[in-house]
Design a protein around this motif. Structure first.
Motif, short mmCIF file in Angstrom:
data_model
loop_
_atom_site.label_atom_id
_atom_site.label_comp_id
_atom_site.label_asym_id
_atom_site.label_seq_id
_atom_site.Cartn_x
_atom_site.Cartn_y
_atom_site.Cartn_z
N SER A 1 0.42 -1.42 0.03
CA SER A 1 0.49 -0.13 0.37
C SER A 1 0.78 1.00 0.63
O SER A 1 0.33 2.49 -0.37
N SER A 2 1.94 1.02 0.47
CA SER A 2 2.63 2.36 0.94
C SER A 2 3.51 2.59 -0.06
O SER A 2 4.00 3.88 -0.97
N SER A 3 4.41 2.11 -1.30
CA SER A 3 4.61 1.82 -2.58
C SER A 3 4.34 2.35 -2.85
O SER A 3 4.26 2.98 -3.88
N LEU A 4 2.75 2.25 -3.47
CA LEU A 4 1.48 2.36 -3.98
C LEU A 4 1.10 3.40 -4.06
O LEU A 4 1.52 4.66 -5.08
N ASN A 5 1.24 4.07 -3.26
CA ASN A 5 0.73 4.99 -2.82
C ASN A 5 2.49 6.23 -2.90
O ASN A 5 1.77 7.69 -4.20
N ALA A 6 3.21 6.01 -2.92
CA ALA A 6 4.15 6.30 -3.20
C ALA A 6 4.73 7.16 -4.63
O ALA A 6 4.98 8.28 -5.70
N ALA A 7 4.80 5.84 -4.73
CA ALA A 7 4.40 5.87 -6.73
C ALA A 7 3.49 6.87 -7.26
O ALA A 7 4.03 7.71 -7.95
N THR A 8 2.16 7.19 -7.13
CA THR A 8 1.57 7.25 -6.95
C THR A 8 2.17 8.99 -7.31
O THR A 8 1.78 9.88 -8.27
N LYS A 9 2.32 9.41 -5.88
CA LYS A 9 2.73 10.50 -5.78
C LYS A 9 3.41 11.13 -6.29
O LYS A 9 3.40 12.44 -6.57
N LYS A 10 5.11 10.63 -6.36
CA LYS A 10 6.07 10.61 -7.34
C LYS A 10 6.11 11.24 -8.55
O LYS A 10 6.12 12.37 -8.88
N CYS A 11 4.64 10.02 -9.21
CA CYS A 11 3.99 10.85 -10.86
C CYS A 11 4.00 12.06 -10.91
O CYS A 11 3.90 13.08 -11.29
N TYR A 12 2.37 12.16 -10.14
CA TYR A 12 1.87 13.90 -9.80
C TYR A 12 3.25 14.66 -9.84
O TYR A 12 3.48 16.05 -9.74
N GLU A 13 3.99 14.33 -8.59
CA GLU A 13 5.37 15.41 -8.25
C GLU A 13 5.85 16.32 -9.60
O GLU A 13 5.96 17.31 -9.54
N PHE A 14 6.48 15.38 -10.19
CA PHE A 14 6.88 15.08 -11.42
C PHE A 14 6.16 15.70 -12.87
O PHE A 14 7.12 15.45 -14.11
N GLY A 15 5.02 15.89 -12.73
CA GLY A 15 4.11 16.78 -13.63
C GLY A 15 3.42 16.55 -13.84
O GLY A 15 2.74 16.49 -14.97
N GLY A 16 2.69 14.70 -14.17
CA GLY A 16 1.83 13.64 -14.39
C GLY A 16 0.80 13.97 -14.15
O GLY A 16 0.61 15.57 -12.86
N LYS A 17 -0.13 13.96 -15.00
CA LYS A 17 -1.97 14.40 -14.98
C LYS A 17 -2.94 13.33 -14.21
O LYS A 17 -3.26 13.85 -14.06
N GLU A 18 -2.09 12.13 -14.89
CA GLU A 18 -3.20 11.27 -14.59
C GLU A 18 -2.62 10.22 -15.10
O GLU A 18 -2.43 9.03 -14.87
N CYS A 19 -1.97 9.93 -12.98
CA CYS A 19 -0.44 8.79 -12.95
C CYS A 19 -1.60 7.89 -12.57
O CYS A 19 -2.36 7.53 -11.35
N VAL A 20 -1.14 7.03 -12.76
CA VAL A 20 -1.73 5.36 -12.44
C VAL A 20 -0.51 4.00 -12.27
O VAL A 20 0.37 5.00 -12.84
N ILE A 21 -0.71 3.56 -11.87
CA ILE A 21 0.05 2.13 -11.92
C ILE A 21 -0.16 1.22 -12.99
O ILE A 21 -1.25 0.99 -13.29
N ARG A 22 1.40 1.60 -13.04
CA ARG A 22 1.96 0.29 -14.12
C ARG A 22 1.98 -0.87 -14.19
O ARG A 22 1.95 -1.83 -14.79
N ALA A 23 2.89 -1.22 -12.05
CA ALA A 23 3.59 -2.86 -12.33
C ALA A 23 3.90 -2.21 -10.89
O ALA A 23 4.01 -1.42 -10.39
N TRP A 24 3.23 -3.33 -10.19
CA TRP A 24 4.12 -3.37 -9.15
C TRP A 24 4.77 -5.47 -8.54
O TRP A 24 4.36 -6.10 -9.36
N ALA A 25 5.17 -5.07 -7.31
CA ALA A 25 6.28 -6.37 -7.09
C ALA A 25 6.46 -5.97 -5.32
O ALA A 25 6.76 -5.41 -5.05
N CYS A 26 6.25 -7.26 -5.04
CA CYS A 26 7.21 -7.58 -3.50
C CYS A 26 7.84 -8.73 -3.11
O CYS A 26 7.55 -9.70 -4.85
N ASP A 27 8.80 -9.25 -3.03
CA ASP A 27 9.26 -9.60 -2.57
C ASP A 27 9.56 -10.41 -1.41
O ASP A 27 9.06 -9.12 -0.21
N ALA A 28 9.25 -11.93 -0.87
CA ALA A 28 9.47 -12.22 0.40
C ALA A 28 7.96 -11.77 1.29
O ALA A 28 6.76 -12.50 0.36
N LYS A 29 8.97 -11.64 2.31
CA LYS A 29 7.41 -10.84 3.21
C LYS A 29 7.50 -9.13 3.15
O LYS A 29 6.41 -8.56 4.24
N GLY A 30 7.05 -8.80 1.34
CA GLY A 30 6.64 -7.80 1.31
C GLY A 30 5.05 -7.36 1.42
O GLY A 30 4.62 -8.03 1.55
#
Length: 129
Positions: A100-129
């Motif tokens: 949840s925190s990685s999805l939120n942070a990635a979306t926030k960064k996209c908007y910070e860099f000038g994105g207008k309609e930011c969506v999650i393209r991909a995600w992955a978790c490792d072991a106990k993530g």
């Protein structure tokens, strides 16, 4: 009354079960290296549950098309967000302990860099993530 043979069998079964559970815990702790590669125009690669970070990084970079940068994730989650109005433009990625925190942070960064309609393209978790 429990016979001596039945008690020995039960003890062996409990010992075997304890060894199996202990070994499975060791395996999950050992195979806990992952990587997430990010490139231009929404390109990405992901690798998880590798024995070493270098192996995971190489696998993620092999999947990513073009010039890509890789970040490692050890017992964590990574996410990539892109701007749907311009997939080759602004994007953001993040590596955090929980999905949840990685999805939120990635979306926030996209908007910070000038994105207008930011969506999650991909995600992955490792072991106990």
């Amino acid at each position: 009354m429990v016979s001596n043979v039945a008690a020995k069998r039960r003890a062996l079964f409990i010992l075997a079960l304890a060894l199996i559970l202990g070994a499975s815990g060791l395996i999950s702790r050992t195979w806990a290296a992952g990587a997430f590669a990010v490139g231009k125009c929404g390109a990405y690669g992901q690798a998880y549950d590798y024995p070493a970070e270098a192996d995971a990084r190489a696998a993620a970079l092999r999947q990513c098309k073009g010039a890509c940068a890789a970040v490692t994730m050890k017992r964590a989650c990574a996410a990539l967000a892109i701007d749907m109005t311009n997939p080759c433009g602004p994007h953001g990625y993040a590596v955090k302990p929980r999905i949840s925190s990685s999805l939120n942070a990635a979306t926030k960064k996209c908007y910070e860099f000038g994105g207008k309609e930011c969506v999650i393209r991909a995600w992955a978790c490792d072991a106990k993530g």
